[in-house]
Design an enzyme around this catalytic site. Structure first.
Site, PDB file in Angstrom:
ATOM      1  N   SER A 327       0.809  -1.231   0.000  1.00 42.67           N
ATOM      2  CA  SER A 327       0.000   0.000   0.000  1.00 42.67           C
ATOM      3  C   SER A 327       0.832   1.264   0.000  1.00 42.67           C
ATOM      4  O   SER A 327       0.295   2.352  -0.256  1.00 42.67           O
ATOM      5  CB  SER A 327      -0.929  -0.003   1.212  1.00 42.67           C
ATOM      6  OG  SER A 327      -1.723  -1.168   1.180  1.00 42.67           O
ATOM      7  N   HIS A 370     -15.319  -0.897   1.985  1.00 42.91           N
ATOM      8  CA  HIS A 370     -15.190   0.361   2.694  1.00 42.91           C
ATOM      9  C   HIS A 370     -16.371   1.294   2.453  1.00 42.91           C
ATOM     10  O   HIS A 370     -16.473   2.343   3.052  1.00 42.91           O
ATOM     11  CB  HIS A 370     -13.916   1.092   2.248  1.00 42.91           C
ATOM     12  CG  HIS A 370     -12.680   0.483   2.790  1.00 42.91           C
ATOM     13  ND1 HIS A 370     -11.981  -0.515   2.126  1.00 42.91           N
ATOM     14  CD2 HIS A 370     -11.979   0.714   3.928  1.00 42.91           C
ATOM     15  CE1 HIS A 370     -10.922  -0.855   2.817  1.00 42.91           C
ATOM     16  NE2 HIS A 370     -10.896  -0.136   3.922  1.00 42.91           N
ATOM     17  N   CYS A 383      -7.887   1.702   1.201  1.00 43.43           N
ATOM     18  CA  CYS A 383      -8.866   0.918   0.448  1.00 43.43           C
ATOM     19  C   CYS A 383      -8.257   0.469  -0.873  1.00 43.43           C
ATOM     20  O   CYS A 383      -7.703   1.269  -1.622  1.00 43.43           O
ATOM     21  CB  CYS A 383     -10.107   1.770   0.183  1.00 43.43           C
ATOM     22  SG  CYS A 383     -11.239   0.972  -0.982  1.00 43.43           S
TER      23      CYS A 383
END
Lengths: 648, 379
Positions: A327, A370, A383
């Protein structure tokens, strides 16, 4: 005896004639000798004089003192210290076995060394010293000196040997030196004659190796007169060599030592970079090893232990290790989309927990989804589906272009060993290397830092520094050579829209300062030091449908090698960023749990130049942090490299 | 003229004889010996020990011996010539026997204070015997084959004994010295021409015999000849002597490196630096000028000797003086040729300069004989 009458005058005349003749011949021959002498001594004198000089003069090299290495504050990282060895001169020793026997009662002698030395002694001239013990302690040398009368022919010799006072803290940066090997020589085109001096040390890895040319200096020479068997009669003259040049690094020893202590035996790497000028303040990799044992010669057992360790202490993971950035890559995807005008910060995407792309289901880390996500929320809650959607519209070309801008896939030019270039995948790359066409699924994977993309902790730190500064910063690890500052140009701007950058930075700030941020637990509450970061958890395996169904996804239940890598990148303080930090904990599990707390400690340590006040931490962490500070303080070396009770 | 033909009364007697010595010759000998002391001092790294001091002692002793020999009338020496020759032959046989009995290649007899090499003595006694022979022989018979054969045998007998030791240098010196005396005694040219031809033939034979079962010389002697012919072929092995010697010599230049500054000899690059190769030290330290000066001293000794021979009307005396001068010449000529790379390394010392007892004392006795002949010459 009857003497006959002789015509004496006639005989006498004959004798005289012949005597004169022979005398003439003799004088003629002497003339010839004189001419020959003239030929040798006058006409060919130059030639013979040259030969004579070669005969008697021997040029000996004086090894230069190697340049020392300091940290940015002048703390010594590598120095030369006297090293004692015990030599024996055969012609002075008399009964050599007896002398060796007596010596072994004073100094620890390895049987192996004795055998080697005795063999060497047999080969060499009787007046040449042969080393029986190297790297002998001062105590042992003193013992030998006191007992000198009982040890004929035994002489202690002082040389210089490399020593790393900070030991294992700088093993992967400074590297180490070792004796020149045949392999080293074979790699060099025209080796410096210095390298042929027995036991001469050259840099093997790290800065010691990469800055070998500056550190080594140049040999002095002394011309000595030798006799026909090579014994030195006297020194004629000497030309001092050039001492090696000192290096000053950009690394802050105190911070580096703190981080090494903080990482401990975890298999991890951390980089701290000044995000105003690119100076690397710490380049850490754990676990590590003591480079000093390589200088004196590491034992086979110890070396075996290092290579067998599954945490790979010998690898400099900070620059050599490459990991899927996970991420932490999402800032790149976000920026690419913002720059392209594809989205504005307020555009939202619906996250149901997964996205189907060409019949393949891509999951979000949050199975339940989400819900509505805008840019800020998507980054702070990490997300995945939001970025999947962006990726499908952006395409790989624009993502990889942005990724390249931020330094991924680029092999940063630092004088460290084995710097990895990572991988910033493109269509061309896949076609060339894999022989396959790029498919949208690949882009989807890359958008969240999975799939083909690989980055080293160094690259992640550079990426973060570039995000924080908006400038195309390059890392630097050598501050000055011999007192001359390494020249550097002002980093050019990345050419990104400042507003877009601010959006991303704001989201990173929320990651650790917004209650819903993934790293909220690792927030800093001191307003002057608030950090903006991004967690990353990168998979090292594919989760099969069966596993997903069985629900075995908890990292703790997996063997270490199959757990996720934990990553965290951040810069701080939020306003006017000073430092960028990248932390990778190999197979550490989640980035927010394993990497973010380390990054927070490092950030505070760097900003406060030492232990930060506990008030910088949220109150519930303070007790634990206090204990940790006390524990780590003991593990860190002082200015002179003493640790534990030896600290001053 | 012979001693029977002049009145002995005209010969000086008693201590007055000293005044009639050939003093220039003595001075020249002392000068050459002095050069020797200096060089021995230098090769010892600036010390009287281990070579210069014994050498000086021996020279002083030799000087005394020379005086004693000089003051004894020459006719006494002539009368013992054949005896001395036979005695030396006996000594040569003796060392040969002793050597074969188990003392290795021993060439000397230990007299306690010195080691006497009979081969050194032989050079002088051979000349004495030949001079006495031609003094005795009627001049008209000198070139008759039978009377030529006799001295040739007298030369070859000791030569053969010395060659067995083996000592190639001394053997050559004996043959050449003997031949020179015969030449000066007036033996016909033809014989020398014949012998020279024979010699060339012999040399051919020597080379042809190499490697066969009847090989004439030792292997090391062959190797010396090889390296003489091409010293560069093996500079660290067999050619080492000559190459190093030429380097030392050549590096001297015009004026040399200066006293005690010679590097090659003092640093042991030169083998036998104090004996056979001492000339290289001189040449290195004093250069061409030093070398040519020593050669000049030697030349003067030869000139003074030949002059002494020419003014001496006694046949024995003049042949003896000429023979000794010729032997002396051969000594330094062969040695210098050797160190300058003109002749093979045969092991001949530089007379009066090289360290060595036998050679020094024998030479001083020989010059004593010259003095005796000079003092007691017919007037």
């Amino acid at each position: 005896m009857k003497r006959p009458k002789v015509d004496s005058s006639e005989f006498q005349a004959k004798v005289s004639r012949r005597a004169l003749l022979l005398g003439g011949v003799q004088l003629g021959f002497m003339g010839l000798l004189g001419l020959r002498m003239r030929q040798l001594q006058v006409e060919q004198a130059d030639q013979y004089r040259l030969l004579a000089e070669e005969n008697r003069i021997n040029i000996r090299l004086i090894p230069p003192a190697r340049g020392e290495i300091f940290d940015r504050n002048g703390i010594t990282l590598a120095r030369n210290q006297p090293s004692y060895r015990i030599n024996i001169v055969r012609e002075d020793a008399g009964d050599i076995d007896d002398v060796v026997h007596r010596l072994s009662s004073l100094v620890t002698l390895e049987d192996e060394d004795i055998t080697r030395a005795l063999a060497e002694m047999k080969r060499s001239a009787p007046f040449l010293p042969v080393t029986f013990a190297d790297h002998v302690s001062w105590e042992e040398v003193s013992r030998v000196a006191v007992n000198a009368p009982a040890l004929p022919g035994v002489t202690p010799e002082v040389g210089l040997s490399r020593q790393y006072p900070m030991g294992k803290d700088f093993a992967h940066v400074v590297g180490y030196v070792g004796p020149v090997s045949d392999y080293d020589l074979s790699k060099i085109e025209n080796p410096d004659p210095l390298l042929r001096i027995p036991r001469f040390q050259i840099g093997k890895v790290g800065i010691e190796a990469k800055h070998e040319a500056e550190l080594r200096g140049s040999a002095g020479t002394k011309r000595v007169e030798v006799n026909s068997v090579g014994r030195v009669m006297r020194e004629l003259d000497r030309q001092e060599g050039l001492q090696g040049q000192d290096l000053q690094l950009t690394i802050d020893q105190k911070l580096q030592s703190y981080i090494q202590a903080r990482l401990g035996e975890e298999s991890a790497a951390a980089i701290v970079m000044d995000c105003q000028n690119g100076d690397l303040l710490a380049v850490c990799s754990a676990p590590t090893f003591d480079p000093n044992q390589f200088v004196t010669g590491i034992s086979v057992a110890n070396y075996q232990e290092l290579t067998d360790n599954k945490y790979r202490p010998l690898a400099a993971k900070s620059v050599q290790g490459t990991y899927p950035p996970g991420s932490t890559f999402k800032m790149i995807t976000a920026l690419a989309a913002l720059e392209d005008g594809l989205i504005s910060s307020e555009d939202t995407v619906w996250c149901p927990g997964h996205l189907e792309v060409s019949d393949r289901k891509f999951h979000c880390w949050k199975r339940a989804g989400h819900g509505h996500m805008n840019l800020n929320k998507a980054l702070r809650e990490s997300c995945d589906v939001y970025f999947y959607e962006l990726a499908l519209e952006l395409g790989i070309d624009r993502i990889s272009a942005m990724s390249e801008k931020l330094g991924l896939g680029h092999r940063h030019d630092l004088p460290l060993s084995g710097i990895a270039s990572g991988l910033n995948p493109t269509r061309e790359w896949k076609e060339q290397v894999r022989g396959q066409n790029w498919v949208p699924g690949d882009t989807v994977n890359v958008s969240i830092g999975q799939g083909f993309v690989l980055a080293s902790p160094l690259q992640l730190a550079v990426m973060t520094a570039r995000l924080a500064s908006g400038k195309s910063l390059d890392p630097r690890v050598v501050k000055s050579v011999n007192g001359v500052e390494t020249p550097r140009v002002d980093a050019p701007s990345l050419g990104l829209n400042e507003n877009n950058l601010r959006q991303v930075r704001r989201a990173m700030f929320d990651v650790s300062n917004n209650r819903r941020g993934t790293a909220y637990g690792s927030r800093i509450i001191d307003d002057a030091a608030r950090l903006a970061g991004k967690t990353g958890t990168s998979q090292v395996r594919n989760i099969t449908a069966a596993e997903r169904a069985a629900g075995v996804t908890r990292n703790e239940d997996l063997p270490w090698e199959r757990r996720d890598h934990a990553l965290f990148v951040n810069f701080a303080p939020m306003e006017d960023p000073k430092i960028a930090v990248a932390v990778v904990v190999e197979h550490g599990g989640g980035g927010s749990k394993a990497a973010a707390p380390i990054a927070r400690d490092i950030t505070l340590q760097a900003l406060f130049d030492g232990d930060p006040p506990l008030e910088a931490y949220p109150s519930r962490d303070r007790r634990k942090i206090k204990e940790q500070q006390d524990r780590l303080r003991v593990l860190m070396p002082d200015r002179d490299g003493n640790r534990g009770d030896a600290r001053t | 003229m012979s001693y029977l033909e002049y009145t002995v009364k005209s010969v000086p007697t008693g201590p007055r004889k000293v005044l009639y010595l050939n003093w220039p010759l003595i001075l020249l000998l002392s000068a050459v010996a002095g050069v020797g002391f200096m060089m021995l001092y230098s090769v010892a790294g600036g010390g009287f020990s281990p070579w210069a001091e014994p050498q000086i002692k021996r020279f002083v002793m030799g000087l005394g011996l020379m005086m004693v020999v000089a003051l004894i009338p020459i006719w006494f020496w002539r009368s013992i010539s054949s005896g001395a020759y036979l005695g030396t032959i006996l000594l040569l046989v003796l060392v040969e026997v002793m050597g074969s009995v188990g003392m290795g290649a021993q060439r000397w007899i230990d007299l306690g204070f010195m080691r006497l090499q009979p081969s050194e003595l032989m050079k002088i006694t051979l000349v004495m015997a030949l001079a006495a022979y031609y003094d005795w022989l009627s001049p008209d018979r000198v070139s008759r084959p039978l009377w030529v054969l006799l001295p040739v045998l007298a030369i070859l007998l000791p030569t053969a004994l010395v060659l067995r030791q083996p000592d190639l240098g001394t053997s050559l010196l004996l043959i050449m010295g003997g031949a020179m005396v015969m030449f000066m005694a007036g033996v016909h040219w033809g014989y020398f021409a014949a012998v020279t031809t024979l010699g060339v033939g012999l040399i051919t034979a020597v080379f042809q015999s190499r490697g066969t079962t009847w090989q004439l010389l030792k292997d090391y002697q062959y190797r010396r000849i090889d390296t003489f012919l091409d010293p560069a072929s093996d500079p660290l092995g067999a050619g080492y002597h000559i190459t190093q010697s030429k380097i030392a010599l050549g590096s001297g230049g015009w004026t040399g490196r200066g006293f005690m500054q010679g590097t090659q000899s003092r640093l042991n690059f030169l083998p036998e630096k104090h004996t056979d190769f001492i000339f290289t030290t001189l040449a290195e330290e004093f250069g061409f000028l030093g070398g040519i000066s020593l050669l000049g001293l030697y030349a003067l000794i030869i000139v003074f000797s030949i002059t002494a021979a020419l003014v001496n009307r006694d046949r024995f005396s003049s042949l003896l003086i000429l023979g000794i001068a010729a032997t002396f010449f051969l000594f330094f000529a062969v040695n210098m040729s050797m160190v300058m790379g003109l002749a093979p390394v045969v092991g001949v010392p530089l007379p009066l300069v090289s360290y060595g007892g036998s050679a020094m004392l024998v030479l001083m006795v020989a010059f004593g004989l010259i003095q005796s002949a000079h003092v007691h010459r017919p007037r």
